[in-house]
Design a protein around this motif. Structure first.
Motif, PDB file in Angstrom:
ATOM      1  N   ARG A  85      -6.696  -6.385  -8.487  1.00 16.80           N
ATOM      2  CA  ARG A  85      -5.622  -5.500  -8.013  1.00 16.80           C
ATOM      3  C   ARG A  85      -5.419  -5.561  -6.496  1.00 16.80           C
ATOM      4  O   ARG A  85      -4.909  -4.624  -5.906  1.00 16.80           O
ATOM      5  N   LYS A 139      -6.400  -7.769   3.874  1.00 21.26           N
ATOM      6  CA  LYS A 139      -6.380  -8.526   2.619  1.00 21.26           C
ATOM      7  C   LYS A 139      -7.258  -9.778   2.663  1.00 21.26           C
ATOM      8  O   LYS A 139      -8.050 -10.006   1.729  1.00 21.26           O
ATOM      9  N   ASN A 145      -3.331  -7.084  -4.521  1.00 20.15           N
ATOM     10  CA  ASN A 145      -1.958  -6.949  -4.012  1.00 20.15           C
ATOM     11  C   ASN A 145      -1.485  -5.504  -4.064  1.00 20.15           C
ATOM     12  O   ASN A 145      -0.835  -5.012  -3.127  1.00 20.15           O
ATOM     13  N   GLU A 146      -1.806  -4.827  -5.140  1.00 17.64           N
ATOM     14  CA  GLU A 146      -1.409  -3.429  -5.271  1.00 17.64           C
ATOM     15  C   GLU A 146      -2.147  -2.542  -4.280  1.00 17.64           C
ATOM     16  O   GLU A 146      -1.552  -1.695  -3.615  1.00 17.64           O
ATOM     17  N   THR A 153      -3.512  -3.249  -1.429  1.00 16.57           N
ATOM     18  CA  THR A 153      -3.135  -3.467  -0.031  1.00 16.57           C
ATOM     19  C   THR A 153      -1.682  -3.093   0.258  1.00 16.57           C
ATOM     20  O   THR A 153      -1.247  -3.168   1.409  1.00 16.57           O
ATOM     21  N   SER A 154      -0.939  -2.702  -0.775  1.00 17.97           N
ATOM     22  CA  SER A 154       0.468  -2.355  -0.577  1.00 17.97           C
ATOM     23  C   SER A 154       0.698  -0.861  -0.359  1.00 17.97           C
ATOM     24  O   SER A 154       1.803  -0.456   0.002  1.00 17.97           O
ATOM     25  N   HIS A 212     -11.087  -5.646  -7.009  1.00 11.39           N
ATOM     26  CA  HIS A 212     -10.214  -6.084  -5.921  1.00 11.39           C
ATOM     27  C   HIS A 212      -9.582  -7.446  -6.203  1.00 11.39           C
ATOM     28  O   HIS A 212      -8.436  -7.684  -5.819  1.00 11.39           O
TER      29      HIS A 212
END
Length: 342
Positions: free
Chosen positions: A163, A280, A165-166, A168-169, A160
């Protein structure tokens, strides 16, 4: 007209949460009766540190793919220097309240779930949890349980932090067929409960979460509630199996009695808060703590560790990360195929 419409929406929301409030009333009345008629007030007061610790643990349970036992376990084992088997049994017992409470709130508030995979995972956990408790967990030494727990959650934290940002997108899920859901869900439920949850008391929630996020690119609003329901069910099966075979570790009940009234409301509170502030920030803090607890475990157990033990624990982190990376590659390919079809 707008105000009238808003009133009806609020009224509908209140009615949908009625089963949750009925559950809370029933639980607290039962807990009060247990403390009063069993003369356990001294027990509750004497174990107040666990209640304080589980205030944070229950928030984590409701807002992340980590059961409340992921906080209760290191508190009991690393802070209080108690056996890892107690940490495992306490995890089952406390999650049976906290994550069940969060699950009822999730269902009442009609949060989106990945039902096909969850429906397949539940019978897998129903089979795997008792079998693991009976035949796998007794083979695990106290040190093995600690290192498995530390390695598993360290890999979760590292992934986590790399990655976040990825992850949570993601929005929605990558389209896939139900056959995939049924097969993977059952395998996760069976193997996750047989090989990890039965030993540590946690972990199966992380497994289904990783499949959903890395393989299916599922929105965290889908993946985390789904993982909460699976861990709640596994914990109920686990504590029931422990009680039936009469193998509950001494101290489990006392710590549970002190912490249960906290987690009954704390876990749903976590689910509510992250729906307002996002997941996040919580995931970042929890991921960092997951990495820290790995090194904390190595320092705490330094007198009983050998070079082989440290190497095995480090290898465990690497192996978990390799599995996660393989899931990520499959998820990337699945997403690309879906885009081509579209």
């Amino acid at each position: 007209m707008a105000n009238n419409s808003d009133f009806h929406v609020k009224l509908l929301n209140q009615r949908s949460l009625t089963p949750f409030f009925v559950w809370l009333c029933g639980f607290y009345l039962t807990w009060i009766a247990l403390v009063y008629f069993g003369d356990h007030l001294g027990t509750v007061i004497g174990h107040w540190p666990m209640a304080v610790a589980m205030a944070a643990g229950s928030y984590v349970a409701g807002s992340t793919p980590m059961g409340g036992g992921s906080v209760g376990f290191p508190v009991l084992v690393l802070l209080m220097d108690l056996p890892a088997t107690l940490g495992r049994d306490f995890s089952f017992a406390i999650q049976a309240v906290g994550m069940t409470s969060a699950s009822i709130y999730i269902l009442c508030s009609r949060q989106e779930l990945e039902w096909p995979m969850l429906r397949a995972a539940l019978p897998g956990a129903l089979i795997g949890t008792p079998l693991g408790i009976l035949y796998v967990a007794p083979l695990a030494t106290d040190l093995f349980i600690k290192l498995l727990f530390a390695s598993m959650w360290c890999s979760f934290g590292l992934l986590h932090l790399r990655r976040i940002n990825e992850i949570t997108s993601y929005v929605g899920m990558t389209p896939h067929n139900k056959t995939f859901d049924y097969k993977v869900g059952f395998i996760v439920g069976l193997l996750g409960s047989l090989s990890i949850a039965s030993i540590t008391g946690v972990g199966i929630d992380m497994m289904i979460y990783m499949v959903l996020v890395l393989w299916c690119h599922a929105d965290l609003k889908i993946a985390i509630p789904t993982s909460v329901l699976l861990m709640a069910f596994t914990s109920l099966v686990g504590i029931a199996a422990k009680l039936l075979i009469g193998d509950l570790q001494p101290g489990t009940f006392e710590n549970w009695l002190a912490a249960a009234p906290v987690v009954a409301i704390g876990a749903p509170f976590g689910a509510l808060v992250v729906s307002r502030i996002g997941r996040k920030p919580t995931l970042l803090v929890v991921s960092l703590l997951c990495v820290v607890q790995f090194f904390w475990t190595l320092v705490h157990e330094r007198e009983s560790l050998t070079v082989w033990n440290v190497s095995a624990a480090s290898l465990g982190v690497v192996l978990f990360l390799l599995v996660f990376q393989d899931m990520y590659r499959h998820g990337y390919r699945l997403a690309r195929r879906s885009q081509v079809v579209d």
